[in-house]
Scaffold this active site. Structure first.
Site, short mmCIF file in Angstrom:
data_model
loop_
_atom_site.label_atom_id
_atom_site.label_comp_id
_atom_site.label_asym_id
_atom_site.label_seq_id
_atom_site.Cartn_x
_atom_site.Cartn_y
_atom_site.Cartn_z
N ASP A 100 -8.16 1.49 6.36
CA ASP A 100 -6.78 1.96 6.43
C ASP A 100 -6.59 2.95 7.57
O ASP A 100 -7.22 4.01 7.59
CB ASP A 100 -6.49 2.67 5.08
CG ASP A 100 -5.08 3.15 4.95
OD1 ASP A 100 -4.83 3.98 4.06
OD2 ASP A 100 -4.22 2.70 5.72
N HIS B 26 0.87 -1.18 0.00
CA HIS B 26 0.00 0.00 0.00
C HIS B 26 0.90 1.22 0.00
O HIS B 26 1.45 1.61 1.03
CB HIS B 26 -0.88 -0.05 1.26
CG HIS B 26 -1.80 1.10 1.43
ND1 HIS B 26 -3.05 1.16 0.87
CD2 HIS B 26 -1.64 2.26 2.12
CE1 HIS B 26 -3.63 2.31 1.22
NE2 HIS B 26 -2.79 2.98 1.98
N ASP C 97 1.66 4.73 0.26
CA ASP C 97 1.03 5.95 0.78
C ASP C 97 1.73 7.18 0.20
O ASP C 97 2.82 7.54 0.61
CB ASP C 97 1.14 5.97 2.31
CG ASP C 97 -0.04 5.25 2.95
OD1 ASP C 97 0.19 4.46 3.90
OD2 ASP C 97 -1.18 5.44 2.50
N GLY D 77 -3.08 11.28 6.44
CA GLY D 77 -1.93 12.19 6.53
C GLY D 77 -0.78 11.71 7.36
O GLY D 77 0.36 12.15 7.18
N GLY E 286 0.36 -0.19 8.89
CA GLY E 286 1.71 0.38 8.88
C GLY E 286 2.38 0.03 10.20
O GLY E 286 3.16 -0.92 10.29
N SER E 287 1.98 0.74 11.25
CA SER E 287 2.71 0.58 12.53
C SER E 287 2.54 -0.79 13.18
O SER E 287 3.49 -1.30 13.76
CB SER E 287 2.30 1.64 13.56
OG SER E 287 1.33 2.47 13.09
C1 DX5 Z 1 -2.61 7.45 6.61
C2 DX5 Z 1 -2.27 6.32 5.64
C3 DX5 Z 1 -2.42 4.95 6.24
C4 DX5 Z 1 -1.69 4.79 7.57
C5 DX5 Z 1 -1.36 3.35 7.91
O1 DX5 Z 1 -2.81 8.64 5.89
O2 DX5 Z 1 -3.12 6.36 4.52
O3 DX5 Z 1 -2.01 3.99 5.27
O4 DX5 Z 1 -0.53 5.51 7.57
O5 DX5 Z 1 -0.46 3.40 9.01
P1 DX5 Z 1 -0.93 2.95 10.47
O6 DX5 Z 1 -1.27 1.48 10.35
O7 DX5 Z 1 0.28 3.20 11.31
O8 DX5 Z 1 -2.11 3.78 10.82
ZN ZN Z 2 -3.04 4.72 3.15
#
Ligand code: DX5
Ligand code: ZN
Length: 218
Positions: free
Chosen positions: A177, A36, A38, A148, A199-200
Site C-alpha cells: 500500500d 480500501h 483509509d 498518513g 489511490g493516486s
Molecule cells: C497512506 C494510505 C495508502 C495511500 C494510497 O497512508 O494508507 O492507502 O494513501 O494512496 P497512493 O496510491 O496515492 O499512495
Molecule cells: Zn492504506
C-alpha cells in the site's frame, strides 16, 4: 499470470459522503476487488479522513469487500464499531501498540467479531518485529510509503520486506500500500504480494485502464 487482488484507496474521494458514494460505485464498475478505507484520526497520523460512519453508508451501496486500514491511535477502542459497520478485513498498525499482550488481544478480537485480522507495518518497521504475531493474523499490510497521506513515491525498500515476509510465512496474505502503479505493482507481486492498493494511480488515470493494468491485464 498470478491473480492480483486490487484495492482502491478511499483517500482520493476525500471526506465528502456523496463523493465517497460516487467514487466507490466507479471503483466497483471498473473492476476493483476491494475498497480500501483509509481511516486516519489526526493523532496516529496528522491527517484526518473517514471513519466507521462512512463505512455504514458505503456498505449499503456496494458489493465490494471492505478492507479497512486503521491509522488511529487506539485501534482497540473502535474494533467493534467497524465490525458492526461491516468491515471484512480490519488492519491495525503494529506501531499503535506498546504492549504485545494488548496487540494480540486486539487481533483476536477482530477475528472473534468475524473479520479477517490484518497487521500493518509502517515504512521503517522491520518484518522481523511482527514474526511472533503472524499466527494471530490473516494478512500483513506492508506500507510502501510512510503512513498518513496519498500521492507519495513508492519505496523500493518494501520489496525486500515482501520477500522476507514471504520467506517467513508461505501462506499469509501480503498486501502492499502506497505509491502503487503498474510498474511497482508488478514488482510487488513478483516479490510475493497478493494484494495491491492504489489511490493516486487510479485517480489520476483512466480508472478502468489503471485497475486492469494493476491486475496485469494490459
Ligand atoms: C497512506 C494510505 C495508502 C495511500 C494510497 O497512508 O494508507 O492507502 O494513501 O494512496 P497512493 O496510491 O496515492 O499512495
Ligand atoms: Zn492504506
Amino acid at each position: 499470470m498470478t491473480k492480483v487482488v486490487v484495492g482502491a484507496s478511499s483517500l482520493p474521494a476525500g471526506r465528502n459522503m456523496s463523493s465517497q458514494l460516487d467514487y466507490i460505485k466507479k471503483m466497483q464498475n471498473f473492476g476493483a476487488d476491494m475498497y480500501h478505507l483509509d481511516v486516519m484520526d489526526g493523532l496516529f497520523v496528522k491527517n484526518q479522513t473517514v471513519d466507521y460512519t462512512y463505512l455504514e453508508q458505503l456498505k449499503m451501496s456496494s458489493i465490494l469487500l471492505f478492507d479497512v486500514h486503521l491509522m488511529v491511535q487506539n485501534p482497540t477502542k473502535v474494533i467493534s464499531k467497524y465490525a458492526k459497520a461491516g468491515a471484512n478485513i480490519l488492519t491495525i498498525h503494529y506501531e499503535a501498540f506498546d504492549d504485545d499482550k494488548k496487540f494480540i488481544k486486539a487481533l483476536k478480537k477482530i477475528r472473534k467479531l468475524g473479520m479477517m485480522a490484518g497487521i500493518a507495518l509502517d515504512l521503517d518497521t522491520s518484518v522481523e518485529s511482527i514474526e511472533p504475531f503472524l499466527k494471530y493474523c490473516d494478512l500483513v499490510l506492508i506500507m510502501s510509503v510512510k503512513a498518513g497521506k496519498g500521492g507519495q513515491q513508492f519505496s523500493e525498500s518494501a520489496i525486500k520486506k515482501i520477500k522476507a515476509l514471504r520467506k517467513l510465512d508461505s501462506k499469509i496474505l501480503i498486501e502492499v500500500d502506497g505509491g502503487i502503479d503498474n510498474i511497482s505493482s508488478q514488482k510487488a507481486v513478483k516479490a510475493g504480494a497478493d494484494i495491491v492498493v492504489s489511490g493516486s494511480y487510479i485517480y489520476n488515470n483512466e480508472a478502468y485502464e489503471a485497475i486492469q493494468s494493476l491486475k496485469g491485464r494490459n
